[in-house]
Motif scaffolding. Structure first.
Motif, PDB file in Angstrom:
ATOM      1  N   HIS A  55       0.949  -1.161  -0.114  1.00 32.46           N
ATOM      2  CA  HIS A  55      -0.150  -0.305   0.499  1.00 32.46           C
ATOM      3  C   HIS A  55       0.595   1.558   0.474  1.00 32.46           C
ATOM      4  CE1 HIS A  55       1.808  -0.713   4.078  1.00 32.46           C
ATOM      5  NE2 HIS A  55       0.775   1.041   4.352  1.00 32.46           N
ATOM      6  N   ASP A 105       1.209   5.155   1.775  1.00 31.52           N
ATOM      7  CA  ASP A 105       0.626   5.553   3.051  1.00 31.52           C
ATOM      8  C   ASP A 105      -0.533   7.425   2.944  1.00 31.52           C
ATOM      9  OD1 ASP A 105       2.160   3.528   4.852  1.00 31.52           O
ATOM     10  OD2 ASP A 105       3.033   5.016   5.800  1.00 31.52           O
ATOM     11  N   HIS A 160       4.625  -0.181  -0.017  1.00 31.14           N
ATOM     12  CA  HIS A 160       5.925  -0.888   0.935  1.00 31.14           C
ATOM     13  C   HIS A 160       4.268  -1.693   1.744  1.00 31.14           C
ATOM     14  CE1 HIS A 160       3.912   2.479   3.212  1.00 31.14           C
ATOM     15  NE2 HIS A 160       3.971   2.017   4.199  1.00 31.14           N
TER      16      HIS A 160
HETATM   17 FE   FE2 Z   1       1.870   2.088   5.202  1.00 37.42          FE
END
Ligand code: FE2
Ligand code: AKG
Length: 473
Positions: A359, A361, A432
């Motif tokens: 994903h 952030d 990540h």
């Molecule tokens: Fe994350």
């Protein structure tokens, strides 16, 4: 659900102890009842045998008549009362009390656990037989799965059409059945079922002329990195530096931050010793009591989808405890950015095989209307600080699949990166994931800093994708 956090399961063990006592109590009461009934029975039998020997003689004695009538009225009533004595209700109400606790596991938890163990097996390519006999990575536990357990895993993979895993679990179930690793009074019906499934899949394999495996694309992507050795190749390693950083703060001259570059593009730094053991213990305690409400208060641009994240999270604000405010100040010192516009600290504990799929952030412009989000919040998540609160005995690395970077949890350290270029454009390479925890547990805290308020602290540069700007100047 409880399987999404290992910490929550600690309480479940104490509840189990109470349940065992309840069941013991039930067995004691029922045994007493049966002992009593046995004694009645014996007396009945004796008297009845005596009467049967010679009925006429028996009835000649008026006391025998009295005793016969007594047995079949008053005594039989007592026996009936004894039989009807309901110990079940007493114990059930006790059990219900425990089962109604919010942290009591449900069948959904059971299925969830199988699901996450299956992801774990898939990501780490665990051999089915080894897994079933307690081999997890480099550790061998003396916990074995039964034939019945293997069938559950077989069924899970079957439903997902992961036929080669399914096949291997049914095979294991078959082997364990014959090796008497079965339980719950398994019958040959189970074995027949297993054999039927194996035959069915053999048929599928024959038709497809090869093994079929529909691996989940996301799992595949980060799984590859999770299996890797964490040391980067020497040509990259040789370019990475480490440094003591004071960020021009006088008090940091005495105790500068120990910072290490772990990636150049995107630029990812690791700060060592930026969360103390006592802070960690305090945060865990604060998080624990907030785990429940955390789910409800999850809102806005937290991109975590429930199906892709297996952890319990708690949001802990600066005002909760002085240690949270201190950590916030430290974050400012580390990054040179303001935490004024940031989200509260997010503390998470991962569950059984807990992971977080790939994903970003930040709210990605591909999926979010940035201008509405920006107005509602403080812009986008400009930077991430990921604090590791313990060392995971196996697994649980953070991986950046697009950048080829792996960060291992090191207690008290924080991994830090910018999600956005100085221009505000998204840095896609920051995508990540958190690899499944193979053994042990994993605690982390996240701090997301926002764009607003950083205008003068991190000014725009002419080149929209300039990466020259750094946390340590
Ligand atoms: Fe994350
Ligand atoms: O736990 C990790 O390693 C990563 C966590 C993460 O990416 C997140 O919470 O956004």
């Amino acid at each position: 659900e409880v399987y999404t956090s290992v910490a929550v399961l600690e309480d479940v063990i104490n509840t189990e102890t109470k349940i065992i006592s309840s069941i013991e109590e039930y067995i004691r009461l029922e045994s007493e009842k049966l002992d009593h009934l046995n004694r009645y029975m014996k007396r009945y039998q004796e008297q009845n045998n005596l009467a049967l020997r010679n009925i006429e003689d028996y009835l000649e004695n008026p006391l025998n008549i009295y005793l016969l009538i007594k047995r079949l009225t008053v005594e039989l009533q007592a026996v009936e009362d004894l039989i009807g004595l309901n110990n079940v209700e007493k114990v059930s109400s006790n059990l219900d009390l425990y089962k109604n606790r919010t942290d009591f596991p449900t069948v959904q938890d059971f299925n969830g656990t199988i699901r996450s163990l299956a992801v774990m097996q898939d990501v780490y390519r665990l051999n089915t037989s080894a897994f079933a006999s307690g081999q997890l990575g480099k550790f061998k536990y003396d916990t074995e799965l039964s034939s019945w357990d293997c069938i559950q895993f077989g069924n899970h993979y079957y439903e997902k059409e992961y036929y080669n895993y399914s096949h291997s679990w049914f095979e294991e179930g078959k082997n364990r059945f014959s090796r008497k690793f079965n339980e719950f009074g398994e019958t040959n019906a189970h074995l027949n079922y297993v054999q039927a499934r194996i035959k069915e899949m053999d048929e599928i394999f024959r038709k497809n002329n090869s093994l079929v495996n529909h691996e989940d694309r996301e799992t595949e992507l980060f799984g590859e990195h999770c299996r890797k050795d964490m040391t980067p190749p020497i040509e990259i390693l040789s370019k990475l530096k480490c440094k003591y950083v004071t960020n021009n703060k006088p008090y940091l001259l005495i105790a500068p931050f120990k910072v290490e570059e772990i990636s150049m593009k995107p630029r990812i730094l690791r700060f060592y010793n930026v969360m103390s053991d006592s802070e960690i213990e305090k945060l865990k305690e604060l998080a624990y009591s907030r785990f429940e409400t955390a789910k409800i208060s999850r809102k806005g641009i937290d991109l975590a989808l429930d199906s892709s994240r297996l952890a319990k999270v708690a949001w802990i604000s600066k005002t909760t405890h002085e240690c949270v405010a201190k950590i916030s100040e430290r974050i400012s010192d580390m990054t040179g950015l303001t935490t004024r516009t940031s989200e509260p600290l997010q503390t998470s504990n991962y569950g059984v095989g807990g992971y977080f799929k790939s994903h970003w952030d930040f709210a990605h412009p591909k999926f979010f209307n940035i201008s509405t989000l920006a107005r509602r919040n403080n812009g986008n998540r400009i930077a991430t600080l990921l604090f590791y609160m313990n060392e995971v005995s196996q697994g649980g690395h953070t991986v950046f699949p697009l950048a080829g970077v792996i960060a291992k949890p090191i207690k008290g350290s924080a991994v830090v990166w910018y999600n956005l270029y100085p221009s505000g454009d998204a840095d896609n390479d920051t995508r990540h994931a958190a690899c499944p925890v193979l053994t042990g547990t994993k605690w982390v805290s996240n701090k997301w800093l926002y764009e607003y308020g950083q205008e003068f602290l991190r000014p725009c540069e002419l080149d929209p994708h300039a990466t020259g700007y750094d946390f340590f100047k």
